[in-house]
Design a protein around this motif. Structure first.
Motif, PDB file in Angstrom:
ATOM      1  N   GLU A  75       0.840  -1.207   0.000  1.00 60.95           N
ATOM      2  CA  GLU A  75       0.000   0.000   0.000  1.00 60.95           C
ATOM      3  C   GLU A  75       0.873   1.255   0.000  1.00 60.95           C
ATOM      4  O   GLU A  75       0.584   2.228  -0.702  1.00 60.95           O
ATOM      5  N   LEU A  79       0.859   4.108  -2.951  1.00 57.26           N
ATOM      6  CA  LEU A  79       0.620   5.541  -2.728  1.00 57.26           C
ATOM      7  C   LEU A  79       1.812   6.366  -3.214  1.00 57.26           C
ATOM      8  O   LEU A  79       1.639   7.436  -3.791  1.00 57.26           O
ATOM      9  N   GLU A 110      -7.583   8.884  -4.266  1.00 54.45           N
ATOM     10  CA  GLU A 110      -6.538   9.049  -3.232  1.00 54.45           C
ATOM     11  C   GLU A 110      -5.786  10.372  -3.416  1.00 54.45           C
ATOM     12  O   GLU A 110      -5.563  11.115  -2.457  1.00 54.45           O
ATOM     13  N   THR A 111      -5.382  10.647  -4.656  1.00 53.47           N
ATOM     14  CA  THR A 111      -4.640  11.895  -4.905  1.00 53.47           C
ATOM     15  C   THR A 111      -5.549  13.092  -4.641  1.00 53.47           C
ATOM     16  O   THR A 111      -5.134  14.079  -4.020  1.00 53.47           O
ATOM     17  N   CYS A 202       0.367  10.310   4.877  1.00 55.22           N
ATOM     18  CA  CYS A 202      -0.738   9.665   4.158  1.00 55.22           C
ATOM     19  C   CYS A 202      -0.446   8.178   3.960  1.00 55.22           C
ATOM     20  O   CYS A 202      -1.339   7.329   4.101  1.00 55.22           O
ATOM     21  N   GLY A 206      -2.521   4.938   5.219  1.00 53.01           N
ATOM     22  CA  GLY A 206      -2.912   3.842   4.327  1.00 53.01           C
ATOM     23  C   GLY A 206      -2.451   2.500   4.870  1.00 53.01           C
ATOM     24  O   GLY A 206      -3.208   1.518   4.887  1.00 53.01           O
TER      25      GLY A 206
END
Ligand code: AMP
Ligand code: MG
Length: 381
Positions: A75, A79, A110-111, A202, A206
């Motif tokens: 993950e 990201l 996500e972005t 971030c 995640g």
């Protein structure tokens, strides 16, 4: 945690230093294997987001723990591939290649979500954290082989291209598939994005989400010294987490925090820098001057309970950078106005480090020899 008031290229030296950080922070996991019921532990180390990443998980079933740690690591890489300015195919690099593209760029949820949070934090911190600092960061090249001190005119020309307020985010729906949301971004003034001050947080969020999804109850995620802990340590107690002594040997702490279910994220001028003519130029920029921030702080640690909300580590990450830029007085004012945020602000004192600790952390912090509390530390906020 139960508080009361509720992309980069690395030099070899840097890698060695980061390894040392991880090695010593592993002390935090020293309970593995020694707990009464002897829970199992699994650890994975990798290099991602420009730094060393260590995921330590603890539980009963080795195969499940291994699968959970591998999924969390995957993950983080996923990201990174969305956010890194150093990966040409990332969504952020794509936006930077043509910031003012007509109609904007389509990005992942996500972005979009991280940019939305980044703009919120930019506003909340009065631009001390500004995700449009990209051109300035790239001009100085701190941490890369092309690091240099640019002249004033160069800096000024790029400052005109920073400013979070001109970034636009909006959503539309897919005409062919109305239930599908399309996320769009454009940077109206040609700004270059850099999420380096928020992306590690971030990624920690995640990874924590993935571990929780795998049923992990006790874990430590360490992304270059930024820590997220799930649950209690394998001994069933708070984790004991060291705060790096700025400019001290790696793994030498100025304080140790006791915490469970928490995010503990630190920014400081000692983390990445180069020197020219006896002057240190570090990697955290003042968006008003386009130069390394002249902070009277040497490090800022932000702490929040992990379970309060999703996205806490990302917010902590942005705030650690922002409060460093603000300096002591403004950072304290910010903390007074945001009682949900706990922090340790460290400054050079006459004889060693002087630290200010917010009320909610006072009983959780153990100071090392040579570290003193600032006189007004612990005042009611
Ligand atoms: P951190 O280590 O979280 O403090 O983040 C530092 C990184 O964030 C730098 O290497 C830059 O890529 C970026 N950065 C530097 N200054 C700022 C700033 N004032 N606002 C937002 N990002 C910044
Ligand atoms: Mg940060």
């Amino acid at each position: 945690m139960d508080f009361d008031n509720k992309g980069l290229r690395f030099s070899k030296r840097k890698r060695v230093a980061a390894v040392c950080v991880l090695a010593v922070l592993a002390l935090a996991c020293a309970g593995f294997g020694t707990a009464l019921k002897r829970p199992l532990s699994v650890r994975r180390d990798t290099f991602a987001m420009g730094t060393l990443v260590r995921i330590s998980v603890c539980g009963r079933n080795k195969a499940e723990l291994e699968a959970a740690a591998a999924a969390a690591e995957a993950e983080i890489s996923r990201l990174e591939e969305l956010f890194s300015v150093h990966i040409a195919s990332s969504e952020i690099a794509r936006i930077n290649a043509d910031p003012e593209k007509e109609g904007g760029h389509t990005v992942s949820a996500e972005t979009y979500g991280l940019l939305k949070l980044a703009l919120k934090e930019a506003e909340e911190t009065g631009g001390a954290f500004d995700p449009t600092i990209g051109a300035v960061v790239s001009l100085w090249g701190v941490g890369s082989e092309r690091a240099r001190v640019p002249d004033g005119a160069e800096i000024q020309s790029l400052l005109d291209k920073t400013g979070w307020a001109k970034v636009r985010l909006w959503q539309t729906s897919n005409a062919a598939k109305p239930s599908e949301t399309i996320y769009r971004v454009s940077a109206g003034g040609g700004q270059k994005l850099d999420l380096g001050a928020i992306a590690k947080g971030c990624a920690a969020d995640g990874a924590a989400r993935v571990l929780r999804g795998h049923g992990v109850k006790s874990a430590l995620i360490n992304i270059g010294g930024d820590l997220t802990v799930l649950g209690k340590s394998p001994r069933g107690r708070d984790w004991r987490l060291g705060l790096q002594l700025p400019d001290g040997p790696h793994g030498e702490y100025f304080a140790v925090l006791a915490a469970s279910d928490a995010v503990i994220i630190t920014s400081g001028a000692y983390e990445r820098y180069f020197e020219r003519d006896g002057v240190r130029y570090h990697h955290i920029f003042d968006t008003k001057t386009g130069r390394p921030a002249k902070s009277d702080l040497v490090s800022v640690t932000i702490v929040m309970g992990r379970l309060e909300a999703e996205g806490n580590a990302a917010r902590c990450d942005a705030l650690a950078t922002a409060l460093f830029v603000m300096g002591f007085e403004k950072a304290r004012a910010f903390l007074r106005a945001h009682p949900e945020v706990q922090a340790v602000l460290a400054a050079e004192g006459g004889e060693g480090l002087e630290v200010f600790i917010t009320e909610g952390l006072k009983n959780r912090a153990e100071l090392s020899k040579g570290t003193t509390l600032k006189a007004d530390a612990g005042e009611k906020r």
